[in-house]
Design an enzyme around this catalytic site. Structure first.
Site, PDB file in Angstrom:
ATOM      1  N   GLU A  93      50.253  -7.122 -61.223  1.00 10.04           N
ATOM      2  CA  GLU A  93      49.358  -6.246 -61.974  1.00 10.04           C
ATOM      3  C   GLU A  93      48.677  -5.249 -61.043  1.00 10.04           C
ATOM      4  OE1 GLU A  93      46.948  -8.802 -64.388  1.00 10.04           O
ATOM      5  OE2 GLU A  93      45.357  -7.318 -64.531  1.00 10.04           O
ATOM      6  N   CYS A 334      40.928  -9.106 -62.977  1.00  6.84           N
ATOM      7  CA  CYS A 334      42.173  -9.268 -62.247  1.00  6.84           C
ATOM      8  C   CYS A 334      42.967 -10.501 -62.682  1.00  6.84           C
ATOM      9  CB  CYS A 334      41.836  -9.293 -60.755  1.00  6.84           C
ATOM     10  SG  CYS A 334      42.391 -10.666 -59.805  1.00  6.84           S
TER      11      CYS A 334
END
Ligand code: SF4
Length: 349
Positions: A93, A334
């Site tokens: 990501e 995150c």
């Protein structure tokens, strides 16, 4: 035998590689510019190389490529979150955020993470593997291609602990900073760590003026141990000594990330101790209101309490900001996005 990943090599290593295969070292510079200035990966089109060298490289080396798996576009600000598919089908990501001072990329340094911070989704399946330098630079290049503009600031704050993948992270910084490549200023790079103390000393001795950012989250060993297992290995005292060494050596201000968790680390006693441990250190505190995840059953403090903490620190002359929430509508902190997708698909990544 494992093939060399050519776009993971620094300029110096690429020159050395060319010499090792009886080529002139300037060929290394040509290849480096192709990868890191032109942001290309297809050696077959690198026509500036003689055909026999191109053929040799195609047969003997590999070039890392990553693909965009999915893009999430925020409707409320200029944030884009990316999921990238790696060549072994793992997913990572990254985030691109538009600020007044330019485009900032937050990238991952590992697939997963072994550090076990309780408020973080990236660590829930542990560490899967380290990313290579090319997988790190390619996150930047793929976002730039998608957005049609250059990234000027990089934060190593996505999935993974950069200091747990030390050598590859240092090579990444070397490559992305190289003036023959992307040429990003070291001062525009920030590295965030949960506090791997010996590596903070190593980083200080590299003599590269990047910004060091420490995930602190509590000034007390006992509290920190509850939310960050690394605190069982290195005490606050040891961590602060390493930070002072880093600051003296690099003359850089250290950023402390402080995730505010309701009634855990936002009490007067916490803030008083925080002021004490930071005394005399050139620093900046970034207050991050908790982004709750399913596995960590805690709340963020009220806005009033967040502002109260900011006021107390500021009144003591400490530079302090509250992190602006970016891309709040396209999943949260995150690792959450990747986890949502990988769990939803029930795939091994
Ligand atoms: S906060 Fe950073 S170091 Fe801690 S588990 Fe998450 S990715 Fe790893």
């Amino acid at each position: 035998m494992n093939k060399i990943e050519l776009n993971s090599l620094t300029l110096k290593e690429l020159r050395e590689y060319m010499v090792s295969i009886q080529e002139k070292s300037f060929r290394g510079e040509q290849v480096f510019s192709y990868f890191h200035r032109n942001k290309k990966v297809d050696i077959e089109n690198l026509k500036v190389l003689p055909e026999n060298l191109r053929k040799y490289l195609l047969d003997n080396i590999k070039v890392n490529k990553i693909d965009i798996y999915k893009v999430f576009d925020s409707k409320i600000d200029d944030t884009k979150k990316y999921l990238f598919l790696l060549d072994d089908m793992n997913i990572i990501e990254s985030v691109a955020m538009e600020y007044n001072h330019g485009l900032t990329a937050c990238i991952s340094t590992q697939v997963g993470c072994k550090m076990g911070c309780s408020f973080c989704a990236s660590t829930k399946e542990g560490l899967i593997r380290n990313l290579t330098p090319a997988e790190m630079v390619n996150q930047i290049y793929m976002m730039e291609k998608d957005l049609g503009k250059d990234i000027s600031n990089i934060v190593l704050m996505g999935s993974g602990e950069p200091l747990d993948n030390y050598d590859n992270t240092m090579k990444f910084i070397n490559i992305i900073h190289d003036e023959k490549g992307h040429n990003i200023s070291l001062r525009n790079i920030a590295l965030s760590t949960c506090g791997v103390v010996p590596r903070i000393y190593d980083l200080a001795n590299e003599n590269i003026p990047i910004t060091l950012s420490i995930s602190l989250h509590s000034p007390f060993d006992a509290e920190r141990k509850k939310i960050m297992p690394i605190a069982k290995k290195y005490s606050i005292d040891e961590l602060m000594k390493a930070c002072r060494f880093y600051s003296e050596k690099t003359k850089r201000r250290i950023t402390f990330e402080y995730t505010l968790i309701d009634n855990v680390n936002d009490r007067d006693v916490d803030i008083k101790e925080l002021i004490k441990i930071l005394e005399g250190l050139k620093c900046h505190i970034n207050l991050i209101p908790l982004n709750p995840i399913r596995e960590f059953n805690k709340d963020r403090p009220s806005r009033k309490n967040i502002e109260r903490v900011q006021r107390i620190l500021s009144n003591r002359g400490i530079a302090v900001t509250i992190r602006r929430e970016m891309g709040g509508d396209i999943s949260a902190s995150c690792g959450q996005l990747r986890r949502a997708v990988t769990q939803g698909n029930n795939k091994r990544f």
